[in-house]
Design a protein around this motif. Structure first.
Motif, PDB file in Angstrom:
ATOM      1  N   ALA A  57       0.836  -1.202   0.000  1.00 29.12           N
ATOM      2  CA  ALA A  57       0.000   0.000   0.000  1.00 29.12           C
ATOM      3  C   ALA A  57       0.874   1.257   0.000  1.00 29.12           C
ATOM      4  O   ALA A  57       0.540   2.244  -0.664  1.00 29.12           O
ATOM      5  N   ALA A  58       1.996   1.207   0.708  1.00 33.57           N
ATOM      6  CA  ALA A  58       2.897   2.361   0.739  1.00 33.57           C
ATOM      7  C   ALA A  58       3.443   2.663  -0.658  1.00 33.57           C
ATOM      8  O   ALA A  58       3.495   3.827  -1.073  1.00 33.57           O
ATOM      9  N   GLN A  59       3.825   1.638  -1.408  1.00 32.33           N
ATOM     10  CA  GLN A  59       4.275   1.841  -2.792  1.00 32.33           C
ATOM     11  C   GLN A  59       3.121   2.372  -3.652  1.00 32.33           C
ATOM     12  O   GLN A  59       3.308   3.240  -4.494  1.00 32.33           O
ATOM     13  N   GLY A  60       1.950   1.834  -3.424  1.00 34.90           N
ATOM     14  CA  GLY A  60       0.784   2.193  -4.222  1.00 34.90           C
ATOM     15  C   GLY A  60       0.349   3.627  -4.049  1.00 34.90           C
ATOM     16  O   GLY A  60      -0.262   4.211  -4.953  1.00 34.90           O
ATOM     17  N   GLN A  62       2.088   6.430  -4.006  1.00 33.13           N
ATOM     18  CA  GLN A  62       2.712   7.310  -4.996  1.00 33.13           C
ATOM     19  C   GLN A  62       2.259   6.964  -6.415  1.00 33.13           C
ATOM     20  O   GLN A  62       2.009   7.849  -7.232  1.00 33.13           O
ATOM     21  N   ILE A  63       2.126   5.673  -6.699  1.00 29.75           N
ATOM     22  CA  ILE A  63       1.668   5.254  -8.026  1.00 29.75           C
ATOM     23  C   ILE A  63       0.251   5.767  -8.264  1.00 29.75           C
ATOM     24  O   ILE A  63      -0.074   6.255  -9.348  1.00 29.75           O
ATOM     25  N   PHE A  64      -0.600   5.695  -7.230  1.00 30.05           N
ATOM     26  CA  PHE A  64      -1.959   6.223  -7.316  1.00 30.05           C
ATOM     27  C   PHE A  64      -1.921   7.729  -7.570  1.00 30.05           C
ATOM     28  O   PHE A  64      -2.646   8.239  -8.433  1.00 30.05           O
ATOM     29  N   ALA A 133       0.453  -2.946  -6.117  1.00 30.96           N
ATOM     30  CA  ALA A 133       0.634  -1.847  -5.168  1.00 30.96           C
ATOM     31  C   ALA A 133      -0.592  -0.925  -5.137  1.00 30.96           C
ATOM     32  O   ALA A 133      -1.070  -0.551  -4.055  1.00 30.96           O
ATOM     33  N   VAL A 134      -1.125  -0.558  -6.304  1.00 31.48           N
ATOM     34  CA  VAL A 134      -2.317   0.296  -6.342  1.00 31.48           C
ATOM     35  C   VAL A 134      -3.507  -0.441  -5.731  1.00 31.48           C
ATOM     36  O   VAL A 134      -4.306   0.150  -4.992  1.00 31.48           O
ATOM     37  N   THR A 135      -3.609  -1.726  -5.995  1.00 34.36           N
ATOM     38  CA  THR A 135      -4.674  -2.534  -5.392  1.00 34.36           C
ATOM     39  C   THR A 135      -4.563  -2.490  -3.874  1.00 34.36           C
ATOM     40  O   THR A 135      -5.557  -2.254  -3.174  1.00 34.36           O
ATOM     41  N   ALA A 136      -3.364  -2.704  -3.358  1.00 28.82           N
ATOM     42  CA  ALA A 136      -3.149  -2.658  -1.909  1.00 28.82           C
ATOM     43  C   ALA A 136      -3.497  -1.284  -1.349  1.00 28.82           C
ATOM     44  O   ALA A 136      -4.136  -1.175  -0.283  1.00 28.82           O
TER      45      ALA A 136
END
Length: 182
Positions: A57-60, A62-64, A133-136
């Motif tokens: 989720a932490a990676q996601g 920024q991607i989000f 990551a975005v899913t999380a």
């Protein structure tokens, strides 16, 4: 024309097309197994079809922000497109809010949809790990996984979404009824 009549007509047309001799149009080529593999990316509710990889989720977050927030708003709310977070407990109210966290029955469907159809206008441009990551991240916005949560092909199908049991099949679409022998 009733739904039953439309289904019957669709079946007749399909059967006719399948029974028709192959037509040669003198262009294109048969799809190779490699061609088919590129498009065979759907994921079932049970997780069948999920690729290797993982994301947090932490990676996601920024991607989000880079790929999704312009349409869906910061934190999945307030954008020009569908709201993704919140709405828990509203489905039975006069003002239901259908989001990933309140309405969607399977976490695997979220991965599948993001992987195949997002981000607009470049669907399929996220890597597998970015999609996880975005899913999380979206699941964490809904309190379904922790803010430091990680998902992969083993963990995602095990996530129990809040509305998992909220869908009741219509009797006319019951497979036992549709395919029973007469």
């Amino acid at each position: 024309m009733s739904s039953h009549d439309k289904l019957f007509l669709a079946g007749i047309l399909t059967a006719g097309l399948l029974a028709a001799p192959a037509l040669a149009f003198d262009f294109g080529r048969p799809a190779t197994p490699q061609d088919i593999k590129l498009w065979d990316i759907d994921v079932g509710p049970d997780g069948k079809g999920l690729p290797d990889g993982s994301g947090t989720a932490a990676q996601g977050k920024q991607i989000f922000a880079d790929n999704c927030a312009a349409c869906h708003g910061d934190n999945g709310q307030g954008g020009i497109k569908d709201r993704l977070a919140g709405g828990q407990g509203t489905l039975a109210s006069n003002m239901p809010v259908k989001t990933v966290g309140s309405f969607w029955p399977y976490a695997t469907t979220l991965f599948d949809y993001i992987h195949r159809a997002m981000p607009y206008p470049t669907p399929g441009s996220l890597s597998t790990d970015e999609t996880y990551a975005v899913t999380a991240y979206i699941l964490s916005l809904n309190g379904i996984v922790p803010a430091d949560g990680k998902v992969d092909k083993e963990s995602l199908p095990k996530i129990r979404m809040p509305n998992r049991d909220g869908f009741i099949p219509e009797p006319e679409f019951d497979p036992a009824r549709l395919f029973r022998k007469k």
